[in-house]
Scaffold this active site. Sequence first.
Site, PDB file in Angstrom:
ATOM      1  N   ASN A 173      -3.757   6.718  -0.331  1.00  0.00           N
ATOM      2  CA  ASN A 173      -2.927   6.777   0.924  1.00  0.00           C
ATOM      3  C   ASN A 173      -2.179   7.970   1.181  1.00  0.00           C
ATOM      4  O   ASN A 173      -2.075   8.422   2.334  1.00  0.00           O
ATOM      5  CB  ASN A 173      -2.250   5.564   1.159  1.00  0.00           C
ATOM      6  CG  ASN A 173      -3.325   4.280   1.328  1.00  0.00           C
ATOM      7  OD1 ASN A 173      -4.325   4.668   1.649  1.00  0.00           O
ATOM      8  ND2 ASN A 173      -2.723   3.080   1.542  1.00  0.00           N
ATOM      9  N   GLU A 213      -5.316   0.512  -7.664  1.00  0.00           N
ATOM     10  CA  GLU A 213      -4.359   1.493  -7.928  1.00  0.00           C
ATOM     11  C   GLU A 213      -3.338   0.685  -8.566  1.00  0.00           C
ATOM     12  O   GLU A 213      -2.822  -0.324  -8.023  1.00  0.00           O
ATOM     13  CB  GLU A 213      -3.469   2.271  -6.777  1.00  0.00           C
ATOM     14  CG  GLU A 213      -4.561   3.287  -6.282  1.00  0.00           C
ATOM     15  CD  GLU A 213      -3.896   3.840  -5.105  1.00  0.00           C
ATOM     16  OE1 GLU A 213      -3.100   3.392  -4.093  1.00  0.00           O
ATOM     17  OE2 GLU A 213      -3.744   5.078  -5.102  1.00  0.00           O
ATOM     18  N   SER A 273       0.751  -1.224  -0.079  1.00  0.00           N
ATOM     19  CA  SER A 273       0.032   0.122  -0.041  1.00  0.00           C
ATOM     20  C   SER A 273       1.051   1.255  -0.013  1.00  0.00           C
ATOM     21  O   SER A 273       0.342   2.338  -0.050  1.00  0.00           O
ATOM     22  CB  SER A 273      -0.871  -0.044   1.071  1.00  0.00           C
ATOM     23  OG  SER A 273      -0.146  -0.154   2.359  1.00  0.00           O
ATOM     24  N   HIS A 284      -2.287  -2.392  -6.102  1.00  0.00           N
ATOM     25  CA  HIS A 284      -2.951  -1.962  -4.951  1.00  0.00           C
ATOM     26  C   HIS A 284      -4.452  -2.052  -4.784  1.00  0.00           C
ATOM     27  O   HIS A 284      -5.131  -1.330  -5.046  1.00  0.00           O
ATOM     28  CB  HIS A 284      -2.486  -0.758  -4.509  1.00  0.00           C
ATOM     29  CG  HIS A 284      -2.860  -0.169  -2.984  1.00  0.00           C
ATOM     30  ND1 HIS A 284      -3.184   1.075  -2.560  1.00  0.00           N
ATOM     31  CD2 HIS A 284      -2.943  -0.948  -1.908  1.00  0.00           C
ATOM     32  CE1 HIS A 284      -3.420   1.095  -1.579  1.00  0.00           C
ATOM     33  NE2 HIS A 284      -3.609  -0.124  -0.836  1.00  0.00           N
TER      34      HIS A 284
END
Length: 698
Positions: free
Chosen positions: A477, A439, A406, A427
Amino acid sequence: MSEAIEYERIGDIAVLAANNPPVNALGVDVRRGLLAGVERAEAEGAKAVLIYGKGRTYFAGADIREFGKPPQDPWLPELCARIEASPLLVVSSIHGTALGGGLEVALSTHYRIAVPSAKVGLPEVHLGILPGAGGTQRLPRVAGTEAALDMITSGRHVRADEALKLGVIDRVAEGDPREIGLAYVQELLDSGAERRPVSEMPAPAPVDFDAVYEQVLKKGRGQISPATAVRAVQAACEAESFDAGMQRERELFMELMNSDQRKGLIHAFFAERAVGKLPELKGVEPRMLHQIGVIGGGTMGAGIATAALLSGLQVVMLEMSPEAAHAAKERIAGNLGGALKRGKLSQAQFDEIMENELTLATGYGALSNVDLVIEAVFEDMDVKKQVFTQLDAVCKQGAVLASNTSYLDINEIAAVTKRPQDVLGLHFFSPAHVMKLLEVVVADKTAPEVVATGFALGHRLKKVCVRAGVCDGFIGNRILSTYRTCADHMILDGASPYQIDKALTDFGFAMGPFAVADLAGLDIGWAVRKRKRAEGLDPRARDSNYADKLCEAGHFGQKTGKGYYIYEAGKRGGVPNPEVMPLIEAERAEKGITPREFTDEEIVRRYMASMVNEAARVVGEGIARRPLDVDVTLIYGYGFPRYRGGPMKWADLQGLPGLLADIKEWAKEDDYFWQPAPLLEQLVAEGRCFDDLNKEAS
Ligand code: T1G
């Protein structure tokens, strides 16, 4: 005659065939063609008109690309009224998806036949509007008030068999739409069937509209179109005439058409389609995928394996011991059991998958023939490097090697292999068989066809794929980390986690940041804070430790029953944990901070400004290709309210100059956290907005 509608005579029947690919949207040429076709049929003395769609579908709705532009004659409501008023028998033959204006045109014809696979619906509320061509007036007349309210406020697609039961269509028949349509028209003519203008049917029975309105408004969580549509259906029941009802529908439709929510939802509609269109992938063929390997059968790995199995791929699940492999199999069975319960999977399919499509393994040799591997092991760079070293030795030439990390550096992982061109990040978001965002993280040496393969896998797994560059946290993130830090700063300065959560759920988020942290696990944020401290925090960064104290006490949120909130078994949501505020007050005292009041407006403004500012950096650095990629990421992966279009659309609608001015004002108190993103400053200086960048990139 516009080629968008082709005219043909078959005996007494005039056939109007829509030919406006890809979905026969009711653009101005189609509307003009329909009007001209009906007028020509009447002038030529035909007895009936058949309307159907060539290609994949009957009309799929008004042309959304015309929204916001000056409307051109004939307007759809007037066209529907003209079709309905024709003295000829007018019949629709439906296949594909008759949606929105498409179903409204069908309802303005006198009879409707459909193939079994056809679906109908009025999904306008998903675009921030409501059916604006008589759908709220005609549908309740044929289907009843309750059914119409359900279809219109949910926007759901209704299958032909249910539509037949509801009275929305009159006949279902197998076959080619043109052929079954002609046969049906001839049958109606032979039987002397009368025209059946829906507008002349009795007004539908009223229900307790205020109660329905309140219930739908609450469910909309800030989105107003469904509840507004209730008032339009109410007019069908209570207005003194059909025309008066139509007038009320038009008023409410225009109110919504001019709303920011319509702009946000239309933006989201096109953005989620544009996000997968990347110039770098034009003409690039993805590699074939039949069997994939998943390493690590924990929550993430089992979720990824589940999504792959449900898409028809074979999966080799690699774990480090027979017991762990068995536990992974149990998790996958549990996930598939959910699909079984929801009727998305039959028992036979479940058994086939578990017996023949899923292979458990404990040695890397089992991956020697897979087309792609996704590792979902512990988030530690050394562990990932060991895994990729093994994969490099074992996997066949051309196999794609993906990490589900991540935030870790894909370039660093790729560097331990002799095939960096075959390495990328995929991801997934937990639970991976449910969350739609993926992602696709592209490293410096990732080959274009490997990127294309990542997108192809994502689309096969029914994901919304976003291309991300390599940085700490990629797109989502990384931005989350910033707006979460902004929330922590407001906590230190006087706000409470509970006020912040409520302010943001009132803004439209599904959950506030602290409830989200409890759901994901407070230990995750704790690990990130420890990692960043170990990497060395800038002395100007405002670090906070109150949350560490919660974790040190073993409170990780929902999984331990206590975090910011206390969770009781079997109850949804939690109640504030009384241990939290004393920890915050102690830290404020320790830091010499005198707490101050925050209004909900200031909380939202700061939170959103920090999100937009970091997003502008992410776009400016090329980590996200366009602002719309950030919008799609936040909507699909972080609960951002879709009706606001995503943070970049929201910022455009707010006005970038005002946001930049706020950021500069706040920088006076903290010029480390509040550093204006260069792209934001550039756009404001040039008088442009984020959507200008989307248009330039398309
Ligand atoms: N207008 C313009 N373009 C449309 C469109 C529309 N209504 N629907 C789809 N497209 C484009 C889409 O952008 C894409 O373009 C291509 O068609 C294929 O779509 C008065 C005012 C029909 C179920 O809300 O739900 O009527 O990316 O990738 O997955 O009351 O499209 O190829 O350039 O989605 O097979 C109401 C919206 C409008 C239906 C097909 N109608 N469309 O799904 O293909 S408002 C809708 C869909 C209205 C009236 C009001 C889906 C689909 P490109 P796709 P798909």
